[in-house]
Design a protein around this motif. Structure first.
Motif, short mmCIF file in Angstrom:
data_model
loop_
_atom_site.label_atom_id
_atom_site.label_comp_id
_atom_site.label_asym_id
_atom_site.label_seq_id
_atom_site.Cartn_x
_atom_site.Cartn_y
_atom_site.Cartn_z
N GLU A 1 -38.72 20.25 -24.55
CA GLU A 1 -38.09 20.30 -25.88
C GLU A 1 -37.92 21.73 -26.38
N LEU A 2 -38.81 22.63 -25.92
CA LEU A 2 -38.71 24.02 -26.38
C LEU A 2 -37.37 24.63 -25.99
N ALA A 3 -36.87 24.24 -24.81
CA ALA A 3 -35.62 24.83 -24.33
C ALA A 3 -34.40 24.21 -25.03
N GLU A 4 -34.63 23.13 -25.78
CA GLU A 4 -33.50 22.48 -26.44
C GLU A 4 -33.25 23.05 -27.83
N LEU A 5 -34.09 23.98 -28.27
CA LEU A 5 -33.93 24.53 -29.62
C LEU A 5 -32.77 25.51 -29.64
N ASP A 6 -31.85 25.31 -30.57
CA ASP A 6 -30.72 26.24 -30.69
C ASP A 6 -31.21 27.61 -31.10
N GLY A 7 -30.66 28.63 -30.49
CA GLY A 7 -30.96 30.01 -30.91
C GLY A 7 -32.29 30.51 -30.39
N VAL A 8 -32.84 29.82 -29.37
CA VAL A 8 -34.15 30.24 -28.85
C VAL A 8 -34.06 30.38 -27.34
N ASP A 9 -34.62 31.46 -26.83
CA ASP A 9 -34.69 31.65 -25.38
C ASP A 9 -36.14 31.68 -24.93
N ILE A 10 -36.37 31.20 -23.73
CA ILE A 10 -37.74 31.19 -23.23
C ILE A 10 -37.88 32.24 -22.12
N VAL A 11 -38.94 33.00 -22.22
CA VAL A 11 -39.15 34.09 -21.28
C VAL A 11 -40.50 33.88 -20.59
N VAL A 12 -40.50 33.94 -19.26
CA VAL A 12 -41.79 33.95 -18.56
C VAL A 12 -42.07 35.42 -18.30
N ASP A 13 -43.00 35.98 -19.08
CA ASP A 13 -43.13 37.44 -19.10
C ASP A 13 -43.47 38.02 -17.73
N ASP A 14 -44.33 37.34 -16.97
CA ASP A 14 -44.67 37.86 -15.65
C ASP A 14 -44.39 36.78 -14.60
N PRO A 15 -43.26 36.90 -13.88
CA PRO A 15 -42.93 35.86 -12.90
C PRO A 15 -44.02 35.67 -11.84
N VAL B 1 -47.50 23.57 -28.28
CA VAL B 1 -46.05 23.35 -28.18
C VAL B 1 -45.49 22.97 -29.56
N ASP B 2 -46.19 22.08 -30.26
CA ASP B 2 -45.73 21.68 -31.61
C ASP B 2 -45.61 22.90 -32.53
N VAL B 3 -46.68 23.71 -32.53
CA VAL B 3 -46.72 24.87 -33.42
C VAL B 3 -45.59 25.84 -33.07
N THR B 4 -45.40 26.07 -31.78
CA THR B 4 -44.36 27.00 -31.32
C THR B 4 -42.98 26.47 -31.70
N ARG B 5 -42.78 25.18 -31.54
CA ARG B 5 -41.47 24.60 -31.86
C ARG B 5 -41.20 24.68 -33.37
N VAL B 6 -42.20 24.34 -34.17
CA VAL B 6 -42.01 24.39 -35.63
C VAL B 6 -41.71 25.82 -36.09
N LEU B 7 -42.36 26.80 -35.45
CA LEU B 7 -42.13 28.20 -35.84
C LEU B 7 -40.74 28.69 -35.48
N THR B 8 -40.16 28.13 -34.43
CA THR B 8 -38.90 28.68 -33.93
C THR B 8 -37.70 27.75 -34.16
N ALA B 9 -37.95 26.54 -34.64
CA ALA B 9 -36.86 25.55 -34.77
C ALA B 9 -35.84 25.99 -35.81
N PRO B 10 -34.57 25.70 -35.56
CA PRO B 10 -33.57 25.98 -36.59
C PRO B 10 -33.80 25.10 -37.82
N ALA B 11 -33.38 25.60 -38.98
CA ALA B 11 -33.67 24.92 -40.25
C ALA B 11 -33.17 23.47 -40.25
N ASP B 12 -32.00 23.22 -39.64
CA ASP B 12 -31.45 21.86 -39.75
C ASP B 12 -32.31 20.83 -39.03
N ARG B 13 -33.07 21.26 -38.03
CA ARG B 13 -33.98 20.33 -37.35
C ARG B 13 -35.12 19.91 -38.28
N LEU B 14 -35.55 20.84 -39.12
CA LEU B 14 -36.71 20.57 -39.98
C LEU B 14 -36.31 19.90 -41.29
N GLU B 15 -35.08 20.14 -41.74
CA GLU B 15 -34.65 19.58 -43.03
C GLU B 15 -34.66 18.05 -43.04
#
Ligand code: NAP
Length: 445
Positions: free
Chosen positions: A209-223, A155-169
């Protein structure tokens, strides 16, 4: 005379052990191979998790206690042996953690572009040993990423990869890390769980927290991944954390995508079978699984392929053996009974104790280590509490003789000040200094 104890590792376990020991009136030297303290609090906890990282304030207070001394930049096993420590101190407590990655053991795992989460996390936290070149090359080439594993590190790795820049700055990430992450062109991160959503080991707060990232959508590929097998349904019934996790994922499977440009795809019942690519990784062959009655993932032989220029295996940390110390190579821990290190026959090794991840494996939250370290210290005091301390300060003299550049609390204070000053040049509270040489220079003021 006061008992004098060596603690090997200045991470949370080591400092919690030092705290308990000094409270009981013993003197403690805390040795760490790095020139800075705090272990995974500095080099593992994600930089955007400010409240978890703030535990360093508590750990700093331990270092400042009378009778506690930091000996940073000292590698046990290279600069000084465990036997030498046992000879110089009344007891030695090993708290050196689990620093290595676990492997997938699938073809293509060593292709460039395939990295361990331990290395990726080390890189974004500014660890001096991080392999900048290979991580940054993989990141620059990445449009699509596969993260293997569904624990909190994934989860950490995924969030860091997709987080908007202002979260990381507003974190203390090194400047080059911020810039590399800001310039990625990643559109998709695929997270693979080899079992179902009920067996994921992440915690609900971290997951949400993953769903709280601006500009990111979460997809469950196979319901259909949410059609729970009997063993998973039973888990949901019996475990509230599991029930909440599944509920969160179910809500994501139902929501309508708003078309934003980055996607986190959750794939369950999906394990990597092969990493493919010419010269570097370009895709992952994934095998579909089912979860059997014992909760074990079983391959179905059915496969699909996911394009990925970066693959991060986040399948757990692994402890390693230290010269002169018994080791359980199956569990990757130092064998012990209530924190007393024991040899292959189960006989305690006089004066040698263990706490933290190298005692029990890489599980639990930071606070788990406080209780764990206290239990080990209780065993130590039961064994030695009435002893006269043998005293002596031989190790410091030995290290000086060997030319080891020891970083003390004063040296760490200088590094701390230098990092704050570096941060201030860009309006940040702190910027982590990542090069060992620069850390040593800063330690000398
Ligand atoms: P973890 O929770 O043990 O997760 C490891 C993941 O890898 C599991 O999903 C596991 O699946 C999977 N896995 C293992 N071998 C695999 C294989 N060969 N193929 C595919 N998948 C495989 O470990 P972690 O995420 O590294 O975290 C370590 C500890 O640190 C945990 O206690 C965690 O909670 C803690 N932590 C906490 C936080 C936080 O509180 N914010 C942040 C980071 C880490 P199976 O279950 O099927 O084996």
């Amino acid at each position: 005379m006061t008992l004098r104890i060596a603690v090997v590792g200045a991470g949370p376990s080591g400092l919690y052990a030092a705290d308990a020991l000094s409270t009981s009136g013993t003197d403690v030297d805390v040795l760490d191979r790095l020139p800075v303290p705090f272990g995974l609090v500095r080099y593992g906890v994600a930089p955007d998790h400010h409240s978890i990282r703030s535990v360093r304030d508590t750990l700093q207070k331990v270092l400042e206690k009378p009778g506690v001394r930091l000996l940073g930049g000292v590698e046990v096993g290279r600069d000084v042996s465990v036997d030498e420590l046992l000879a110089a101190y009344d007891a030695v407590v090993l708290t050196y953690g689990a620093s290595r990655d676990r492997r997938l053991d699938v073809p293509g795992e060593d292709l460039p572009g395939s990295v361990a989460a331990t290395d990726f996390v080390a890189w974004y936290c500014g660890h001096p040993d991080a392999d900048r070149a290979s991580i940054e090359a993989a990141l620059a080439a990445a449009r699509s990423v596969v993260v293997v594993g569904v624990g909190n590190v994934a989860v950490d790795v995924t969030r860091v990869l997709t987080a908007p820049a202002d979260r990381l700055e507003v974190t203390d990430m090194p400047q080059h890390v911020l810039e590399a992450l800001r310039s990625t062109t990643i559109n998709d991160v695929h997270v693979l769980g080899r079992r179902g959503p009920a067996q994921a080991t992440w915690t609900t707060k971290e997951l949400k927290e993953l769903a709280e990232l601006d500009g990111v959508d979460i997809v469950v590929d196979d319901p259909h991944d949410l059609d729970l097998e009997p063993v998973s349904a039973a888990l949901v019934e019996s475990d509230r954390v599991v029930a909440r996790n599944v509920e969160v994922i179910r809500s994501w499977a139902e929501h309508v995508l708003d078309g934003t440009h980055r996607h986190i795809h959750l794939h369950f019942h999906s394990r990597p079978a092969e990493l493919r690519g010419t010269g570097r990784v370009s895709s992952v062959v994934v095998e579909r699984t089912t979860v059997d009655a014992d909760g074990v993932a079983r391959g179905t032989g059915q496969t699909y392929e996911v394009g990925a220029q970066l693959v991060i295996r986040s399948v757990g940390y692994r402890g390693v053996a230290l010269d002169g110390v018994p080791f359980d190579a199956r569990r990757n821990v130092v064998p012990n009974i209530a924190g007393r290190v024991v040899d292959a026959d189960g006989t305690p090794v006089a004066g040698l104790y263990v706490a933290g991840w190298i005692k029990r494996g890489p599980t639990g939250i930071i606070g788990t280590n406080k209780k764990d370290a206290a239990a080990t210290v209780a065993s130590l005091l039961e064994d030695l509490g009435d002893d006269e301390g043998a005293g002596g300060d031989g190790v410091v003299a030995l290290l000086a003789e060997r030319g080891v550049d020891v970083v003390t609390l004063e040296g760490w204070a200088s590094i701390d000040a230098a990092e704050r000053a570096l941060g201030a040049t860009r309006g940040r509270e702190r910027t982590t200094i990542h090069e060992r040489g620069s850390l040593i220079t800063a330690a000398h003021g």
